[in-house]
Design a protein around this motif. Structure first.
Motif, PDB file in Angstrom:
ATOM      1  N   VAL A   1      11.454  -7.140 -19.590  1.00  0.00           N
ATOM      2  CA  VAL A   1      11.455  -5.867 -18.874  1.00  0.00           C
ATOM      3  C   VAL A   1      10.655  -4.881 -19.717  1.00  0.00           C
ATOM      4  CG1 VAL A   1      12.858  -3.964 -18.006  1.00  0.00           C
ATOM      5  CG2 VAL A   1      13.655  -6.324 -17.760  1.00  0.00           C
ATOM      6  N   ILE A   2       9.601  -4.335 -19.106  1.00  0.00           N
ATOM      7  CA  ILE A   2       8.725  -3.404 -19.811  1.00  0.00           C
ATOM      8  C   ILE A   2       9.175  -1.966 -19.607  1.00  0.00           C
ATOM      9  CG2 ILE A   2       6.340  -2.570 -20.006  1.00  0.00           C
ATOM     10  CD1 ILE A   2       6.764  -5.482 -20.907  1.00  0.00           C
ATOM     11  N   ALA A   3       9.493  -1.608 -18.354  1.00  0.00           N
ATOM     12  CA  ALA A   3       9.821  -0.224 -18.033  1.00  0.00           C
ATOM     13  C   ALA A   3      10.489  -0.152 -16.679  1.00  0.00           C
ATOM     14  CB  ALA A   3       8.537   0.602 -18.018  1.00  0.00           C
ATOM     15  N   LYS A   4      10.870   1.053 -16.311  1.00  0.00           N
ATOM     16  CA  LYS A   4      11.335   1.328 -14.957  1.00  0.00           C
ATOM     17  C   LYS A   4      10.145   1.825 -14.151  1.00  0.00           C
ATOM     18  CE  LYS A   4      16.047   2.503 -16.145  1.00  0.00           C
ATOM     19  NZ  LYS A   4      17.082   3.523 -16.119  1.00  0.00           N
ATOM     20  N   VAL A   5      10.178   1.581 -12.866  1.00  0.00           N
ATOM     21  CA  VAL A   5       9.110   2.040 -11.974  1.00  0.00           C
ATOM     22  C   VAL A   5       8.909   3.545 -12.138  1.00  0.00           C
ATOM     23  CG1 VAL A   5       8.517   2.353  -9.533  1.00  0.00           C
ATOM     24  CG2 VAL A   5       9.366   0.144 -10.333  1.00  0.00           C
ATOM     25  N   SER A   6       9.980   4.285 -12.280  1.00  0.00           N
ATOM     26  CA  SER A   6       9.905   5.745 -12.405  1.00  0.00           C
ATOM     27  C   SER A   6       9.235   6.208 -13.706  1.00  0.00           C
ATOM     28  CB  SER A   6      11.299   6.352 -12.300  1.00  0.00           C
ATOM     29  OG  SER A   6      12.137   5.857 -13.331  1.00  0.00           O
ATOM     30  N   ASP A   7       9.076   5.312 -14.682  1.00  0.00           N
ATOM     31  CA  ASP A   7       8.415   5.663 -15.947  1.00  0.00           C
ATOM     32  C   ASP A   7       6.897   5.741 -15.822  1.00  0.00           C
ATOM     33  OD1 ASP A   7      10.878   5.639 -17.255  1.00  0.00           O
ATOM     34  OD2 ASP A   7      10.646   3.562 -17.939  1.00  0.00           O
TER      35      ASP A   7
ATOM     36  N   ALA B   1       6.389  -0.783 -27.965  1.00  0.00           N
ATOM     37  CA  ALA B   1       7.234  -1.891 -28.401  1.00  0.00           C
ATOM     38  C   ALA B   1       6.775  -3.213 -27.802  1.00  0.00           C
ATOM     39  CB  ALA B   1       8.693  -1.629 -28.030  1.00  0.00           C
ATOM     40  N   SER B   2       6.185  -3.154 -26.616  1.00  0.00           N
ATOM     41  CA  SER B   2       5.687  -4.359 -25.952  1.00  0.00           C
ATOM     42  C   SER B   2       4.176  -4.485 -26.054  1.00  0.00           C
ATOM     43  CB  SER B   2       6.072  -4.334 -24.469  1.00  0.00           C
ATOM     44  OG  SER B   2       7.468  -4.269 -24.332  1.00  0.00           O
TER      45      SER B   2
ATOM     46  N   GLN C   1      -0.296   2.751 -12.514  1.00  0.00           N
ATOM     47  CA  GLN C   1       0.019   2.742 -11.086  1.00  0.00           C
ATOM     48  C   GLN C   1      -1.071   3.574 -10.389  1.00  0.00           C
ATOM     49  OE1 GLN C   1       3.750   3.528  -8.064  1.00  0.00           O
ATOM     50  NE2 GLN C   1       3.919   4.439 -10.064  1.00  0.00           N
ATOM     51  N   PRO C   2      -2.253   2.958 -10.173  1.00  0.00           N
ATOM     52  CA  PRO C   2      -3.367   3.711  -9.577  1.00  0.00           C
ATOM     53  C   PRO C   2      -3.024   4.289  -8.202  1.00  0.00           C
ATOM     54  CG  PRO C   2      -4.088   1.542 -10.321  1.00  0.00           C
ATOM     55  CD  PRO C   2      -2.603   1.583 -10.456  1.00  0.00           C
ATOM     56  N   THR C   3      -2.319   3.523  -7.395  1.00  0.00           N
ATOM     57  CA  THR C   3      -1.830   4.005  -6.104  1.00  0.00           C
ATOM     58  C   THR C   3      -0.357   3.623  -6.010  1.00  0.00           C
ATOM     59  OG1 THR C   3      -2.490   1.964  -4.970  1.00  0.00           O
ATOM     60  CG2 THR C   3      -4.073   3.758  -4.969  1.00  0.00           C
ATOM     61  N   GLU C   4       0.363   4.319  -5.176  1.00  0.00           N
ATOM     62  CA  GLU C   4       1.806   4.107  -5.103  1.00  0.00           C
ATOM     63  C   GLU C   4       2.161   2.643  -4.829  1.00  0.00           C
ATOM     64  OE1 GLU C   4       5.808   6.009  -3.115  1.00  0.00           O
ATOM     65  OE2 GLU C   4       3.873   6.966  -2.783  1.00  0.00           O
ATOM     66  N   GLY C   5       3.008   2.082  -5.708  1.00  0.00           N
ATOM     67  CA  GLY C   5       3.482   0.713  -5.551  1.00  0.00           C
ATOM     68  C   GLY C   5       2.558  -0.358  -6.103  1.00  0.00           C
ATOM     69  N   GLN C   6       1.383   0.030  -6.596  1.00  0.00           N
ATOM     70  CA  GLN C   6       0.415  -0.937  -7.147  1.00  0.00           C
ATOM     71  C   GLN C   6       0.429  -0.790  -8.676  1.00  0.00           C
ATOM     72  OE1 GLN C   6      -3.727   0.075  -6.583  1.00  0.00           O
ATOM     73  NE2 GLN C   6      -4.329  -2.064  -6.563  1.00  0.00           N
ATOM     74  N   PHE C   7       0.977  -1.802  -9.375  1.00  0.00           N
ATOM     75  CA  PHE C   7       1.113  -1.745 -10.825  1.00  0.00           C
ATOM     76  C   PHE C   7       0.190  -2.758 -11.492  1.00  0.00           C
ATOM     77  CE2 PHE C   7       4.994  -0.028  -9.126  1.00  0.00           C
ATOM     78  CZ  PHE C   7       5.234   1.069  -9.934  1.00  0.00           C
ATOM     79  N   HIS C   8      -0.394  -2.334 -12.616  1.00  0.00           N
ATOM     80  CA  HIS C   8      -1.257  -3.205 -13.415  1.00  0.00           C
ATOM     81  C   HIS C   8      -0.809  -3.111 -14.873  1.00  0.00           C
ATOM     82  CE1 HIS C   8      -4.151  -3.787 -10.164  1.00  0.00           C
ATOM     83  NE2 HIS C   8      -3.988  -2.499  -9.900  1.00  0.00           N
ATOM     84  N   GLY C   9      -0.835  -4.244 -15.558  1.00  0.00           N
ATOM     85  CA  GLY C   9      -0.482  -4.273 -16.965  1.00  0.00           C
ATOM     86  C   GLY C   9      -1.669  -4.708 -17.802  1.00  0.00           C
ATOM     87  N   PHE C  10      -1.789  -4.098 -18.970  1.00  0.00           N
ATOM     88  CA  PHE C  10      -2.861  -4.422 -19.902  1.00  0.00           C
ATOM     89  C   PHE C  10      -2.318  -4.400 -21.314  1.00  0.00           C
ATOM     90  CE2 PHE C  10      -4.638  -2.038 -16.339  1.00  0.00           C
ATOM     91  CZ  PHE C  10      -5.583  -2.937 -15.866  1.00  0.00           C
ATOM     92  N   ARG C  11      -2.948  -5.165 -22.164  1.00  0.00           N
ATOM     93  CA  ARG C  11      -2.623  -5.114 -23.583  1.00  0.00           C
ATOM     94  C   ARG C  11      -3.094  -3.764 -24.097  1.00  0.00           C
ATOM     95  NH1 ARG C  11      -5.030  -7.820 -28.559  1.00  0.00           N
ATOM     96  NH2 ARG C  11      -3.292  -7.731 -29.995  1.00  0.00           N
ATOM     97  N   ALA C  12      -2.254  -3.045 -24.826  1.00  0.00           N
ATOM     98  CA  ALA C  12      -2.547  -1.682 -25.268  1.00  0.00           C
ATOM     99  C   ALA C  12      -3.352  -1.655 -26.556  1.00  0.00           C
ATOM    100  CB  ALA C  12      -1.254  -0.891 -25.411  1.00  0.00           C
ATOM    101  N   VAL C  13      -4.429  -2.467 -26.576  1.00  0.00           N
ATOM    102  CA  VAL C  13      -5.305  -2.536 -27.733  1.00  0.00           C
ATOM    103  C   VAL C  13      -6.740  -2.467 -27.228  1.00  0.00           C
ATOM    104  CG1 VAL C  13      -6.068  -3.970 -29.671  1.00  0.00           C
ATOM    105  CG2 VAL C  13      -3.658  -3.916 -29.046  1.00  0.00           C
TER     106      VAL C  13
ATOM    107  N   ALA D   1      12.626  -2.249 -11.900  1.00  0.00           N
ATOM    108  CA  ALA D   1      12.079  -2.604 -13.203  1.00  0.00           C
ATOM    109  C   ALA D   1      10.686  -3.216 -13.087  1.00  0.00           C
ATOM    110  CB  ALA D   1      13.000  -3.575 -13.916  1.00  0.00           C
ATOM    111  N   ILE D   2       9.856  -2.916 -14.090  1.00  0.00           N
ATOM    112  CA  ILE D   2       8.550  -3.558 -14.215  1.00  0.00           C
ATOM    113  C   ILE D   2       8.722  -4.633 -15.276  1.00  0.00           C
ATOM    114  CG2 ILE D   2       6.136  -3.245 -14.859  1.00  0.00           C
ATOM    115  CD1 ILE D   2       6.502  -0.280 -13.982  1.00  0.00           C
ATOM    116  N   VAL D   3       8.360  -5.858 -14.906  1.00  0.00           N
ATOM    117  CA  VAL D   3       8.640  -7.026 -15.739  1.00  0.00           C
ATOM    118  C   VAL D   3       7.329  -7.724 -16.084  1.00  0.00           C
ATOM    119  CG1 VAL D   3       9.854  -9.244 -15.808  1.00  0.00           C
ATOM    120  CG2 VAL D   3      10.861  -7.312 -14.607  1.00  0.00           C
ATOM    121  N   LEU D   4       7.176  -8.127 -17.349  1.00  0.00           N
ATOM    122  CA  LEU D   4       6.035  -8.939 -17.759  1.00  0.00           C
ATOM    123  C   LEU D   4       6.225 -10.317 -17.177  1.00  0.00           C
ATOM    124  CD1 LEU D   4       3.454  -9.140 -19.479  1.00  0.00           C
ATOM    125  CD2 LEU D   4       4.894  -9.783 -21.413  1.00  0.00           C
TER     126      LEU D   4
END
Length: 153
Positions: free
Chosen positions: A61-67, A78-79, A85-97, A149-152
């Motif tokens: 679990v990375i975060a809550k949608v509301s985050d 930490a992760s 969230q470029p548009t509502e309900g569309q989530f993208h994850g990236f390595r923060a490096v 929740a947003i999950v990896l």
């Protein structure tokens, strides 16, 4: 065997043992997160957390949608993740490096993911560089939404 040959043999043995030890230490220091294959946290997800009520698998679990604001994103150090969230309900994850020189991503604002080290900026939806010096996109990490929740993945 002469005394000189014995001393040389011991030196060769000790040099070999030292080389093997150095390689072992260096191998232990490496990670697989550079290739985007690990979470980078070194920690297992909390097995008691089941944000979606679905105990049939899932990842960290990375975060809550509301985050994660619509039209923006948030960094989860930490992760070692940035979630957008470029548009509502569309989530993208990236390595923060940053892909330029490995600096940590500093912020998500003004419609881009930003590295403060050298000014690189990346697109919210694809991680593609919008402003250099970075020329490669951020490493994508698949995320899914389970309940709130947003999950990896």
């Amino acid at each position: 065997m002469s005394r000189e040959e014995t001393v040389t043999s011991r030196r060769a043995l000790l040099a070999g043992v030292g080389a093997v030890g150095a390689v072992t230490v260096l191998a232990a220091c490496g990670t697989d997160t550079e290739a985007g294959t690990g979470s980078g946290t070194g920690q297992d997800p909390d097995p008691t957390e089941d944000p979606g009520g679905d105990s049939g698998g899932g990842g960290e679990v990375i975060a809550k949608v509301s985050d994660v604001p619509v039209g923006g994103g948030a960094i989860f150090a930490a992760s070692e993740m940035v979630v957008t969230q470029p548009t509502e309900g569309q989530f993208h994850g990236f390595r923060a490096v940053c892909t330029h020189q490995g600096c940590p991503i500093a912020s998500v604002d003004s419609g881009t993911i930003n590295c403060s080290c050298h000014g690189s900026k990346f697109a919210l939806d694809s991680g593609e560089p919008r402003n250099g010096p970075a020329t490669r996109p951020l490493t994508a990490r698949e995320v899914t939404v389970k309940g709130d929740a947003i999950v990896l993945a």
